[in-house]
Scaffold this active site. Structure first.
Site, PDB file in Angstrom:
ATOM      1  N   LYS A  24       0.850  -1.191   0.000  1.00 63.96           N
ATOM      2  CA  LYS A  24       0.000   0.000   0.000  1.00 63.96           C
ATOM      3  C   LYS A  24       0.883   1.237   0.000  1.00 63.96           C
ATOM      4  O   LYS A  24       2.043   1.220   0.430  1.00 63.96           O
ATOM      5  CB  LYS A  24      -0.938   0.015   1.215  1.00 63.96           C
ATOM      6  N   ASP A 149      -2.742  -1.505  10.453  1.00 64.24           N
ATOM      7  CA  ASP A 149      -2.817  -1.502   8.987  1.00 64.24           C
ATOM      8  C   ASP A 149      -3.458  -2.762   8.413  1.00 64.24           C
ATOM      9  O   ASP A 149      -3.751  -2.808   7.213  1.00 64.24           O
ATOM     10  CB  ASP A 149      -1.419  -1.344   8.374  1.00 64.24           C
TER      11      ASP A 149
END
Length: 296
Positions: A24, A149
């Site tokens: 990401k 996350d």
């Protein structure tokens, strides 16, 4: 009348190979406060990209979870992959276990979510392989206990995130090409977040403001960037190098990776060819959805 027999659910084949765990990027990252428990309040946008670790799973009937790949510096017992599998066992009481192998490509300490993504792929893949059928929200809850996350990778879409990163709203982002530079420096997340110079009072934004921004890749800033570049010289050098080609280049997460968006693959590849030999770099493309999104 004879009662109808209910058939046991049919399990998929025992082996599930080539499961991607994508990286990401944080298009911006604002630190807006700090909770009493020490967790930082954030606002960020997560962009999934097609740079991935790859995991392979084989179902076991004895409940044992093993990581069959050696990862230097990461004992199996503390690896998020193993911890994710065991958390899923604990949450469901399943009798199954798994042998898990990984082709580890994403750099650790890079700010691209490698370990968290591996954990999320483990949750998604084993939810399928073990025939659990847990909904996405439950997998996200399990993932949050492993790391802030993890939920976004289970969420499976690019997202505007708030809270400690777990309050997620899907956002539409344009198809994009990026150059990611890893300056081969490990940046410990805790060291950045604990720095006394870190600004923790960036004003709150709203998703509508981001959505209305004509260039979403220049919105806001990364509040962690000034701390990381002051402490880690190679991160600062890599960022300045990349800004030659795009003034909006920035760091992702707590570093060490930096990135910039380019108009197309050809331009991104041209920039990558000029990368100094002491660093690693990748030309990557955006993802609209996680490759395993259908497993929840």
């Amino acid at each position: 009348m004879t009662a109808a027999l209910t058939a046991a659910p049919t399990l998929p084949p025992p082996e599930l190979r080539d499961c991607p765990a994508p990286a990401k990027l944080n298009l911006f990252l604002h630190v807006t406060g700090r909770r009493p428990d020490g967790y930082h309040m954030l606002q960020t946008v997560f962009q999934l990209v097609d740079w991935c670790d790859t995991l392979h799973f084989r179902r076991r009937d004895d409940g044992v979870v093993t990581r069959t790949t050696d990862i230097p510096g990461v004992p199996a017992e503390t690896d998020l992959i193993v911890r994710a599998a065991r958390a899923l066992q604990q949450a469901t009481g399943t009798r199954f276990g798994a042998d898990i192998a990984i082709d580890k490509i994403l750099p650790m300490g890079g700010g691209i979510g490698g370990g968290s993504s591996d954990a999320a792929t483990t949750l998604l893949a084993l939810n399928h392989l073990w025939g659990l059928g847990l909904p996405r929200a439950e997998l996200m809850r399990i993932g949050l206990a492993l790391g802030a996350d993890v939920p976004v990778f289970v969420f499976g879409e690019n997202a505007f995130a708030e809270g400690i990163g777990e309050e997620l709203t899907a956002v539409d982002l344009p198809d994009s090409w990026f150059v990611i530079v890893h300056p081969k420096q490990h940046v410990p997340t805790a060291e950045i977040f604990s720095d006394e110079c870190l600004t923790r009072d960036t004003p709150l934004s709203i998703i509508a403001v981001f959505a209305a921004c004509t260039n979403k890749f220049s919105f806001g800033r990364n509040d962690l960037e000034a701390i990381a570049t002051a402490k880690f010289g190679e991160v600062a050098r890599a960022l300045e190098w990349l800004k030659q080609f795009n003034q909006h280049a920035r760091m992702t997460g707590s570093g060490a990776c930096v990135f910039a968006r380019f108009p197309d693959e050809q331009k991104a590849q041209q920039v990558l060819k000029r990368l100094p030999p002491e660093w690693d770099g990748r030309c990557v493309r955006s993802l609209a959805r996680h490759p395993l999104a259908a497993f929840a």
